[in-house]
Scaffold this motif. Structure first.
Motif: not given
Length: 260
Positions: A37-40, A42-47, A69-73, A99-104
């Protein structure tokens, strides 16, 4: 998709460091999000997902979500259950970790919105508390959250998981100190939440905007200099024998009243 079978792989070692070290997260500009759920979220939020780690069992069980998820990573790595457990921060891993880039979100705090209602956290240390506060802040539609630099790391895996995805969506900023933030943003109304019978009862407060409600450390409350910088002192009236409330519970009550 890359298959990794050794725990000594450099990418695996890096993920393990990101799990346990705030210093490594700051240095690399990366953090972990665990769970489907958290990974999804992240994708929906544009992380920006640098690497997705999955187990074979997980991606076969959730094939449709995995495809998203694979398409977004940028990279996808399949690992064994044992290796995944080394990277995981949970007792019952679901087999999805990003593994996600920190949010600005700095631009969202260029100015305090004239009708904004914000929460400030002064040296809140417990990751579970911070995650719950972020989740509540999003639920109540708070304008944003300000954290002092001595708060626990907002990218701690327990914070990210406990926020239920709110960390990706709610505006936040980390400041050297809440006192400094107040000095740099003098036009807002500041309300220090204190345990003091002389403070104004929360139920009697008429919040003026823009406003910031400040919640302090779990054991010591708001720093003396922060409290002094706030023009208004408010308190949650309690009729029971408890001396104080859990920080996340107090923050939820304060935000509820502020946003009414």
């Amino acid at each position: 998709m890359l298959f990794v079978t050794s725990k000594d792989n450099s990418n695996i070692k890096k993920a393990i460091k990101l799990k346990s070290s705030a210093k490594e997260r700051r240095k690399s500009g990366l953090f972990l999000a665990e769970g489907l759920r958290i990974c999804m979220d992240a994708v929906r939020s544009g992380a920006e997902i640098q690497t997705l780690y999955v187990t074979e069992k997980a991606y076969q069980k959730h094939s449709e979500d995995f495809a998203v998820l694979e398409a977004a990573a940028q990279n996808t790595v399949c690992v064994s259950e044992n290796i995944f457990a080394l990277m995981s921060d949970t007792q019952s891993p679901q087999g999805f970790l990003a593994v996600i880039k920190t949010l600005d979100k700095t631009n969202e705090f260029d100015t305090i919105k004239c009708d904004g209602k914000y929460l400030a956290l002064d040296n809140v240390q417990d990751p579970s508390n911070l995650g719950t506060v972020l989740r509540s802040a999003e639920a109540f539609n708070v304008s944003g959250v300000i954290l002092s630099s001595d708060c626990c790391d907002i990218y701690n895996p327990k914070v990210v998981r406990g926020s239920m995805g709110a960390v990706f969506r709610i505006p936040f900023i980390t400041y050297n100190s809440i006192e400094e933030f107040i000095k740099d943003n003098p036009k807002a109304y500041y309300y220090a939440a204190v345990v003091n019978s002389d403070a104004e009862s929360l139920t009697d407060v008429k919040f003026q905007t823009p406003c910031v409600v400040v919640v302090g450390n779990e054991g010591n409350g708001i720093k003396a200099e922060t409290e002094k910088a706030c023009a208004n002192k408010i308190t949650i009236h309690m009729e029971g024998k408890a001396e104080s409330l859990n920080a996340s519970v107090a923050a939820a009550i304060l935000m509820w009243e502020m946003m009414k």
